[in-house]
Design an enzyme around this catalytic site. Sequence first.
Site, short mmCIF file in Angstrom:
data_model
loop_
_atom_site.label_atom_id
_atom_site.label_comp_id
_atom_site.label_asym_id
_atom_site.label_seq_id
_atom_site.Cartn_x
_atom_site.Cartn_y
_atom_site.Cartn_z
N GLY A 22 0.95 -1.43 -0.11
CA GLY A 22 -0.07 -0.22 0.47
C GLY A 22 1.06 1.03 -0.08
N CYS A 23 -0.11 2.62 -0.99
CA CYS A 23 1.26 3.50 -0.23
C CYS A 23 1.57 4.09 0.77
CB CYS A 23 0.01 4.53 -0.88
SG CYS A 23 -1.56 5.40 -0.72
N PHE A 24 0.63 4.16 1.89
CA PHE A 24 1.17 3.84 3.57
C PHE A 24 1.98 3.49 3.83
CE2 PHE A 24 -3.05 7.09 4.30
CZ PHE A 24 -2.35 8.32 4.10
N THR A 36 4.64 1.49 2.30
CA THR A 36 5.57 2.14 1.29
C THR A 36 6.42 2.73 1.81
OG1 THR A 36 4.28 1.01 -0.33
CG2 THR A 36 6.51 2.35 -0.88
N ALA A 37 5.55 4.36 2.11
CA ALA A 37 6.19 5.38 3.05
C ALA A 37 7.10 5.07 3.82
CB ALA A 37 5.13 6.42 2.69
#
Length: 345
Positions: free
Chosen positions: A148-150, A152-153
Amino acid sequence: MKIGIIGATGYGGAELVRILNHHPYAEDCILYSSSDEGKEYAASYPHLRNIASQSLQPLHIETIRNEIDVMFIAAPPGVSGEWSPKLAEAGIPVIDLSGDLRIQNPAVYEKWYKRKAAPKGTIQSAVYGLAELQKEEIQTAKLIANPGCFPTAVLLGLAPLAKNGLLQDSFLIVDAKTGVSGAGRKASMGTHYSELNDNFKIYKVNEHQHTPEIEQQLAAWQPGTGPITFSAHLAPMTRGIMATMYTEAPPGMSAAQVRELYSEFYKDSYFVRIRPEGEFPATKEVYGSNFCDISVTVDERTNRATIVSVIDNLMKGAAGQAVQNLNIMNGWQEETGLTMTPVYP
């Protein structure tokens, strides 16, 4: 290579089309839809006229098996759970951008996603595709759960600590902000211009579905790592994620030593850029690119570390990382088709 995309009419799918247009090994892109078959794709995305002029194709496994070499699934939750087993049976590798296959425990998935989990065998056969950290597994994978995007960061920001057993989870807060494209293209009250403009708001407090994904991976890297406090905020911007993480500093390590740990950890990772002392990243500095920029510092007064990680949610947080995984799967250079410079200002 002939590449298929299920869910090309969403933002993540459109970003895949944009990237693959520049990919030297993408011979052809076939775009599939169960609801808009026959529709001209560029009618949904006029910026892709003369670039992606094809029509959307129907979803029939009998024809798909003879048309493509790999499939991206960029559809809402539930689609991959249905289609991944069919594609696997047909011998077609899959890179799934949804959350269907990321959570290993079906009960945990159903609690956080509020829907039935994919078949357990399908979930267990999926490799978690955090590209910088799972390369060996990705190289031989036939089914990849794109992070997911969150997560990953956050995970790229915490991996150097967790992978070295230095993460102090007794105090771990993740404060993350995202652009509105992360909510998808479908209209909603929360993403209406009048609601979003000149506004900044928190959402899904203590209920965000990316929480167990982050916890699962941290515990895999550093067994015993407990729950995290994760908060997501919606910012009035189109793209970008900034995740700010607060944790106890590793015992006996100065800010310079922690920064050196990060630099050494990512020295061979083209897409992860560690900022020098005193320089902190902004979302605009990775806009439209596959980079993740990270800064780390230690407040000696409180003995707490602050890690800041920024990505473009549609690129490194979705389509960009998916293509990076495609490159790793096929033994190509990771940067292939992904060397676009961030758009600035």
